[in-house]
Design an enzyme around this catalytic site. Structure first.
Site: not given
Ligand code: ATP
Length: 303
Positions: A13, A108, A143
């Site tokens: 997103k 993600g 999210d």
């Molecule tokens: P958001 O936009 O929801 O704040 P983000 O995109 O910044 O999230 P994510 O990619 O969701 O961040 O990852 C944040 C942390 O979550 C990662 O550093 C990792 O340690 C942990 N994590 C747990 N499960 C997952 C997964 N399936 N994919 C990615 N990261 C994950």
């Protein structure tokens, strides 16, 4: 015969609006978030395994660094939540093929949790309603419900009270990725620090943005993009200001740090302008890598 494996494709997103209210006593912030699902996807394959083997996970693909391959992964947490809710034991392997950048503000982890909810529903014929999926999803992260619904939507409360937004047309995005992520709690803390002493009002839906989406007016959508976390993300990662500047120079319709960053999303007129900007960003040396995407796209779905 019941299926033994299922693959769910789930998008990333971007936020078109992220308005952050004052820090509440419980440490959370009330939000107004307008999300759009874009065409960068993780593929999550769930395969039944022999009785007693429990839930296992492996991560493959372009973005595996920093993704835990254990019970702390949100995908595994989603499977455990479903086990508890439906009172049965799941013996399955989850393979996450990651193309969504990690810790990039593109949800993600939430996307993979959404994919597991949709995938287990199909694999075990749980007959969940959408509302049930949203309810389970919101227990895992604010999210997650949006990653199930996809499209364009408004999230309120902690971001998880979802309403579909009326949006027409297709939007073209150039996504500037950073090789090192930013921690979401650290960006919220920096946002609070920068705003200390100012009066912060309750977040409101930006009517201009909603009207522009309805009218499929991408120029006006570009002008309306706004993220209250952007100053905090730029303060922790000053190079983001340079990245945003490259987009401005190349005539992007708008630019926004997605969520808590460090991913920067540029809205462009069409595919051609997207290609020009992607080349310019790559040549600038200030970004890790560049992707192009369109939105809105579907939420988590079995393929
Ligand atoms: P958001 O936009 O929801 O704040 P983000 O995109 O910044 O999230 P994510 O990619 O969701 O961040 O990852 C944040 C942390 O979550 C990662 O550093 C990792 O340690 C942990 N994590 C747990 N499960 C997952 C997964 N399936 N994919 C990615 N990261 C994950």
């Amino acid at each position: 015969m019941s299926k033994s494996t299922v693959t769910v494709r789930v998008p990333a997103k971007v936020n078109l609006q992220l308005s952050v209210g004052p820090r509440e006593e419980d440490g959370y912030h009330n939000l107004v978030s307008v999300f759009q699902a874009i065409s960068i996807y993780d593929d999550v394959t769930i395969t039944k395994t022999h009785a007693g083997s429990g839930i296992t996970i492996s991560i493959i693909g372009d973005h595996t660094h920093g993704v835990p391959a254990d019970a702390t992964n949100l995908a595994v947490k989603a499977a455990h939540l479903i086990e508890k809710e439906y009172d049965f034991e799941i013996d399955a392997h989850i393979e996450v093929k990651k193309s969504i950048p990690v810790a990039g503000g593109m949800a993600g982890g939430s996307a993979d949790a959404a994919a597991v909810i949709v995938g287990l529903d199909a694999l075990y014929t749980l007959m969940m309603t959408r509302d049930k999926m949203f309810e389970l999803g919101s227990q895992l992260g604010s999210d997650v419900p949006f990653m199930i619904s996809g499209g364009t939507a408004i999230g309120q409360g902690h971001g998880d009270q979802l309403t579909a937004a009326l949006s027409r047309g297709t939007y073209h995005w150039v996504i500037a990725l950073s090789s090192v992520g930013l921690s979401t709690p650290a960006v919220y803390a920096e946002c609070d620090r920068l705003r200390a002493g100012s009066t912060i009002s309750a977040p409101q839906i930006n009517d201009q943005l909603m009207q522009s989406l309805l009218a499929s007016n991408s120029k006006a959508v570009g002008r309306a993009l706004h993220n209250d976390l952007q100053p905090g993300a730029c303060s922790l990662r000053p190079a983001l200001t340079l990245v945003l500047g490259v987009g401005e120079e190349y005539g992007a319709l708008g630019a926004i740090v997605s969520g808590s960053g460090p991913t920067v999303a540029f809205l462009v007129e069409d595919e051609e302008q997207g290609l020009d900007l992607a080349v310019a960003l790559t040549a600038s040396g200030v970004v890790g890598s560049v992707a192009r995407a369109i939105g809105p796209v579907h939420g988590a779905k079995v393929i």
